[in-house]
Design a protein around this motif. Structure first.
Motif, PDB file in Angstrom:
ATOM      1  N   ASN A 493       0.996  -1.296  -0.098  1.00  0.00           N
ATOM      2  CA  ASN A 493      -0.357   0.110  -0.016  1.00  0.00           C
ATOM      3  C   ASN A 493       0.994   1.081   0.379  1.00  0.00           C
ATOM      4  O   ASN A 493       2.144   0.785   0.352  1.00  0.00           O
ATOM      5  N   PHE A 494       0.121   2.138  -1.072  1.00  0.00           N
ATOM      6  CA  PHE A 494       1.553   3.848  -0.127  1.00  0.00           C
ATOM      7  C   PHE A 494      -0.020   4.523  -0.239  1.00  0.00           C
ATOM      8  O   PHE A 494      -0.733   4.679   0.163  1.00  0.00           O
ATOM      9  N   PHE A 495       0.844   5.625   0.301  1.00  0.00           N
ATOM     10  CA  PHE A 495       0.404   7.151   0.844  1.00  0.00           C
ATOM     11  C   PHE A 495       0.088   7.955   0.164  1.00  0.00           C
ATOM     12  O   PHE A 495       1.297   8.063  -0.927  1.00  0.00           O
ATOM     13  N   ILE A 496      -1.213   8.941  -0.279  1.00  0.00           N
ATOM     14  CA  ILE A 496      -1.454   9.746  -1.726  1.00  0.00           C
ATOM     15  C   ILE A 496      -0.846  11.122  -0.917  1.00  0.00           C
ATOM     16  O   ILE A 496      -1.957  11.248  -0.077  1.00  0.00           O
ATOM     17  N   VAL A 497       0.876  11.591  -0.775  1.00  0.00           N
ATOM     18  CA  VAL A 497       0.081  12.692   0.363  1.00  0.00           C
ATOM     19  C   VAL A 497       0.698  14.156  -0.792  1.00  0.00           C
ATOM     20  O   VAL A 497       0.322  15.214  -0.103  1.00  0.00           O
ATOM     21  N   GLY A 498       0.281  13.969  -1.554  1.00  0.00           N
ATOM     22  CA  GLY A 498      -0.305  15.010  -2.643  1.00  0.00           C
ATOM     23  C   GLY A 498      -0.755  14.500  -4.250  1.00  0.00           C
ATOM     24  O   GLY A 498      -0.474  13.954  -4.752  1.00  0.00           O
ATOM     25  N   GLN A 499      -1.377  15.957  -4.627  1.00  0.00           N
ATOM     26  CA  GLN A 499      -1.982  15.972  -5.842  1.00  0.00           C
ATOM     27  C   GLN A 499      -2.302  16.855  -6.464  1.00  0.00           C
ATOM     28  O   GLN A 499      -1.679  18.026  -5.803  1.00  0.00           O
ATOM     29  N   GLY A 500      -1.838  17.158  -7.966  1.00  0.00           N
ATOM     30  CA  GLY A 500      -1.973  18.492  -8.916  1.00  0.00           C
ATOM     31  C   GLY A 500      -2.038  18.195  -9.623  1.00  0.00           C
ATOM     32  O   GLY A 500      -2.303  17.649 -10.558  1.00  0.00           O
ATOM     33  N   ASN A 501      -2.994  19.617 -10.471  1.00  0.00           N
ATOM     34  CA  ASN A 501      -2.564  20.098 -12.174  1.00  0.00           C
ATOM     35  C   ASN A 501      -1.180  19.990 -12.447  1.00  0.00           C
ATOM     36  O   ASN A 501      -0.822  21.042 -11.647  1.00  0.00           O
ATOM     37  N   GLY A 502      -0.838  20.143 -13.483  1.00  0.00           N
ATOM     38  CA  GLY A 502       0.165  21.203 -14.780  1.00  0.00           C
ATOM     39  C   GLY A 502       1.486  20.107 -14.162  1.00  0.00           C
ATOM     40  O   GLY A 502       1.494  19.019 -14.049  1.00  0.00           O
ATOM     41  N   ASN A 503       2.330  20.763 -14.213  1.00  0.00           N
ATOM     42  CA  ASN A 503       4.026  19.967 -13.755  1.00  0.00           C
ATOM     43  C   ASN A 503       4.000  20.210 -12.533  1.00  0.00           C
ATOM     44  O   ASN A 503       3.710  21.216 -11.258  1.00  0.00           O
ATOM     45  N   PHE A 504       4.429  19.412 -11.733  1.00  0.00           N
ATOM     46  CA  PHE A 504       4.898  18.998 -10.403  1.00  0.00           C
ATOM     47  C   PHE A 504       6.384  20.066  -9.874  1.00  0.00           C
ATOM     48  O   PHE A 504       7.053  19.925 -11.102  1.00  0.00           O
ATOM     49  N   ASP A 505       5.779  20.431  -8.839  1.00  0.00           N
ATOM     50  CA  ASP A 505       6.844  21.519  -8.384  1.00  0.00           C
ATOM     51  C   ASP A 505       7.973  21.320  -7.551  1.00  0.00           C
ATOM     52  O   ASP A 505       6.823  21.470  -6.234  1.00  0.00           O
ATOM     53  N   PRO A 506       9.233  21.015  -7.954  1.00  0.00           N
ATOM     54  CA  PRO A 506       9.912  20.067  -6.979  1.00  0.00           C
ATOM     55  C   PRO A 506       9.789  21.114  -5.467  1.00  0.00           C
ATOM     56  O   PRO A 506      10.150  20.560  -4.571  1.00  0.00           O
ATOM     57  N   LYS A 507       9.869  22.387  -5.801  1.00  0.00           N
ATOM     58  CA  LYS A 507       9.895  23.664  -4.605  1.00  0.00           C
ATOM     59  C   LYS A 507       8.791  23.709  -3.654  1.00  0.00           C
ATOM     60  O   LYS A 507       9.212  24.204  -2.346  1.00  0.00           O
ATOM     61  N   LYS A 508       7.597  24.008  -4.473  1.00  0.00           N
ATOM     62  CA  LYS A 508       6.791  24.615  -3.766  1.00  0.00           C
ATOM     63  C   LYS A 508       5.289  23.349  -3.579  1.00  0.00           C
ATOM     64  O   LYS A 508       5.221  23.300  -2.560  1.00  0.00           O
ATOM     65  N   ASP A 509       5.632  22.297  -4.548  1.00  0.00           N
ATOM     66  CA  ASP A 509       4.468  20.790  -4.011  1.00  0.00           C
ATOM     67  C   ASP A 509       4.726  20.492  -2.754  1.00  0.00           C
ATOM     68  O   ASP A 509       3.825  20.356  -2.203  1.00  0.00           O
ATOM     69  N   PRO A 510       6.109  20.005  -2.372  1.00  0.00           N
ATOM     70  CA  PRO A 510       6.110  19.265  -1.567  1.00  0.00           C
ATOM     71  C   PRO A 510       5.504  20.275  -0.682  1.00  0.00           C
ATOM     72  O   PRO A 510       5.586  18.470   0.541  1.00  0.00           O
ATOM     73  N   ILE A 511       5.948  21.101  -0.030  1.00  0.00           N
ATOM     74  CA  ILE A 511       5.344  21.789   0.922  1.00  0.00           C
ATOM     75  C   ILE A 511       3.903  21.882   1.843  1.00  0.00           C
ATOM     76  O   ILE A 511       3.390  21.190   2.791  1.00  0.00           O
ATOM     77  N   LYS A 512       2.933  21.614   1.104  1.00  0.00           N
ATOM     78  CA  LYS A 512       1.782  20.996   0.854  1.00  0.00           C
ATOM     79  C   LYS A 512       1.359  19.462   0.923  1.00  0.00           C
ATOM     80  O   LYS A 512       0.070  19.368   0.643  1.00  0.00           O
ATOM     81  N   PHE A 513       1.722  18.852   0.884  1.00  0.00           N
ATOM     82  CA  PHE A 513       1.929  17.218   1.222  1.00  0.00           C
ATOM     83  C   PHE A 513       1.000  16.958   2.525  1.00  0.00           C
ATOM     84  O   PHE A 513       1.872  17.622   3.576  1.00  0.00           O
ATOM     85  N   ASN A 514       0.449  15.732   2.274  1.00  0.00           N
ATOM     86  CA  ASN A 514      -0.474  15.961   3.584  1.00  0.00           C
ATOM     87  C   ASN A 514       0.447  14.381   4.328  1.00  0.00           C
ATOM     88  O   ASN A 514       0.276  13.149   3.299  1.00  0.00           O
ATOM     89  N   LEU A 515       1.401  14.712   5.531  1.00  0.00           N
ATOM     90  CA  LEU A 515       1.405  13.207   6.051  1.00  0.00           C
ATOM     91  C   LEU A 515       1.294  13.084   7.277  1.00  0.00           C
ATOM     92  O   LEU A 515       1.566  12.521   8.283  1.00  0.00           O
ATOM     93  N   VAL A 516      -0.329  13.380   7.270  1.00  0.00           N
ATOM     94  CA  VAL A 516      -0.997  13.564   8.412  1.00  0.00           C
ATOM     95  C   VAL A 516      -2.369  12.416   8.452  1.00  0.00           C
ATOM     96  O   VAL A 516      -1.936  11.639   9.357  1.00  0.00           O
TER      97      VAL A 516
END
Length: 584
Positions: A493-516
């Protein structure tokens, strides 16, 4: 007390210890005796079935379509003897079962096993560990899962309640497709021409299309309910090539589980479920029997450029009347209320729906999300083209064909099983361990495609040391056309920590990951023109397939494999293969 104990005669001390053990360890004692081995025999055989006024012979288990239900409790051992009586090579996959230290039983052809040949048999043997809910089994070779599929119902351990109201009744509902043609001929023709395969003729609910034609009146799924009762619907999307919306007219569903993991309950009129996924929903029947019949409907969510089967499969939800109120003439005159669906390509609905799915993340059912990451991967998934051989007449420009790829590599299926080659250290000539961690070149993944859209090919794998924590970003591409891709990972099983439209931004997008409280799943839809980020812990030694669950894309090569090495301890190593493992 200590002195009194020492002064006891020997037999009394033994009785005292036994009584203490019974008082202190009732759960452990009970759990030991509660675990059972459940035996099933699956005869793969041809059987005639009639749909849409036409009879054809299909591949079945025990002559049934859909196939038989497997029922177990968490902790049970499942033993399934599969005997192949048909002309095709066969394997079965127990979709979503973790297969902890039982990779030999996972089932994908040429990944964990060679197929079961005509007249041969194989015993799948595995234990259900730490899972409860709905999963499913299906063929995992060519397109045989068109008709070879069935539900796996995993009940909680005895005397352990659901974390939601106990339902009055539980009902498996499997969404599928039906072809008038022989599906093996359909995919074989497509692979020869290099073009897209013909689409299915109709969608089905529990193998039945509903009243889509004059001859299909008897081919309709019916669910009779009692007023005021709560029903648990175990939804499975077994369709080959379509993500599906599901709805019951004028009723609200409460989602309580996804891919055999409990979720925070939420209400919805419409469920979106990709091929491979399973969802449990509660249906609360109205307190009084209404004067009407309600459509149970499923229709596709489709985002790609290709044509698709846009039929709606329909079943009927009917309320049971009291004996004096019911008579057949009245029942036939009840008005039929129909479900209302989003547009077939409503990507906003899809994104919002998937965002609502959250793990319970409580003390009893924690969300064990890896907080630190050992290995980062960025995989593009999408289409491209490849050259056909000189002796093949492909119908694409300049003898080319449509191909699908991960990081621009279209997977070449080996002729012996990867797991055998890995276990016996005979990888030479079978696979390499140089699968790229990133795309070979950067481009605007969801914008204007690059001029060169040719893909490379190979049997490439990623090797992970035992207990490696992995973060994987899956990025859709717009080459040929942006499209949602349901990616399934075997063995985890894996945890879906984030998703979004367009291209993944390695600087901005990980900040918004759900790790809870991220959703924990085994199959995730990579959004059309977007990305999804998942995390998992590589705690299961073996070779594990990852592929798109749109079967046409798997046929075109949108697949790869992870090799997880043994750990140092004895209980972290994969045992040798069973003696009856099929040979190639």
């Amino acid at each position: 007390m200590g002195i009194a104990y020492l002064n006891m005669p020997g037999f009394m001390r033994a009785m005292f210890i036994m009584l203490c053990a019974m008082m202190i360890l009732p759960e452990l004692t009970h759990a030991k005796h509660a675990r059972v081995t459940r035996h099933y025999k699956f005869n793969i055989k041809m059987q005639n079935f009639t749909r849409l006024c036409q009879t054809k012979s299909i591949v079945t288990v025990n002559g049934r379509f859909p196939g038989p239900r497997i029922i177990a409790r968490e902790g049970d051992r499942i033993v399934v003897k599969v005997v192949n009586h048909v002309q095709y090579n066969v394997t079965l996959h127990w979709h979503g079962i973790r297969q902890l230290k039982s990779a030999w039983a996972d089932g994908p052809a040429y990944i964990t096993q060679c197929p079961i040949q005509t007249g041969q048999s194989f015993v799948y043997n595995f234990t259900v560990i730490g899972q409860r809910g709905t999963l499913w089994w299906h063929a995992h070779i060519s397109w045989l899962r068109t008709t070879l599929y069935g539900p796996i119902v995993i009940l909680p351990k005895r005397h352990v309640p659901y974390p939601f109201p106990q339902p009055f009744r539980e009902v498996p509902i499997i969404l599928g497709e039906w072809w008038k043609a022989d599906t093996e001929a359909v995919i074989n023709q497509a692979m020869q021409t290099g073009l897209a395969p013909n689409i299915s003729d109709v969608h089905t609910i529990n193998g039945l299309p509903g009243p889509v034609s004059n001859c299909a009146a008897k081919e309709t799924f019916q669910l009779k309910v009692k007023p005021g009762k709560t029903y648990l619907l175990r939804l499975i999307n077994a369709a080959l090539n379509d993500e599906m919306f599901f709805s019951i007219a004028n009723h609200t569903l409460t989602m309580v589980e996804a891919d055999a993991v409990y979720v925070k309950p939420f209400s919805t009129k419409i469920v979106l479920i990709t091929p491979g996924q399973t969802v449990n929903v509660l249906l609360k029947a109205k307190s009084k029997a209404p004067n009407g019949t309600f459509a149970i409907s499923t229709r596709p969510y489709a985002t790609g450029p290709a044509s698709f089967d846009n039929t709606t499969a329909t079943g009927f939800l009917e309320y049971k009347k009291t004996s004096h109120a019911s008579n057949k003439s009245n029942t036939k005159k009840l008005p039929l209320l129909r479900a209302v669906f989003p547009k077939f390509n409503d990507t906003v609905f899809a994104m919002n729906f998937h965002n609502k799915v959250r793990s319970l993340a409580n003390a009893r059912f924690p969300a064990k999300v890896p907080k630190t990451v050992d290995r980062h991967f960025f995989f593009t998934v999408g289409l491209g083209i490849s050259k056909c051989s000189k002796n093949q007449q492909c119908q694409g420009p300049n003898n080319t064909r449509v191909a699908a790829a991960v990081n621009n590599v279209t997977f070449v299926t080996p002729n012996i099983a990867l797991l055998q080659a890995h276990f016996f250290n005979k990888s030479k000539g079978v696979y390499t361990t140089d699968f790229p961690s990133n795309p070979p070149f950067k481009f605007n993944y969801t914008g204007t495609p690059p001029s060169n859209i040719f893909v490379s090919s190979g049997t490439k794998t990623v090797v992970l040391p035992y207990n490696t924590s992995v973060e994987l970003v899956l990025q859709d591409t717009s080459i040929i056309g942006a499209e949602s891709h349901p990616l399934h990972l075997h063995g985890f099983n894996f945890f879906i920590v984030g998703q979004g439209n367009g291209n993944f931004d390695p600087k901005k997008d990980p900040i918004k990951f759900n790790l809870v409280d991220p959703a924990e799943r085994n199959t995730a839809g990579v959004p059309s023109g977007g990305w999804v980020a998942v995390r998992f812990l590589a705690d299961n030694p073996g070779v594990w397939f990852m592929h798109c669950h749109l079967e046409v894309h798997t046929s075109w090569g949108l697949k790869m494999a992870w090799i997880v090495q043994d750990g140092k301890r004895r209980n972290q190593k994969l045992p040798p293969p069973p003696s009856d493992l099929p040979k190639c």
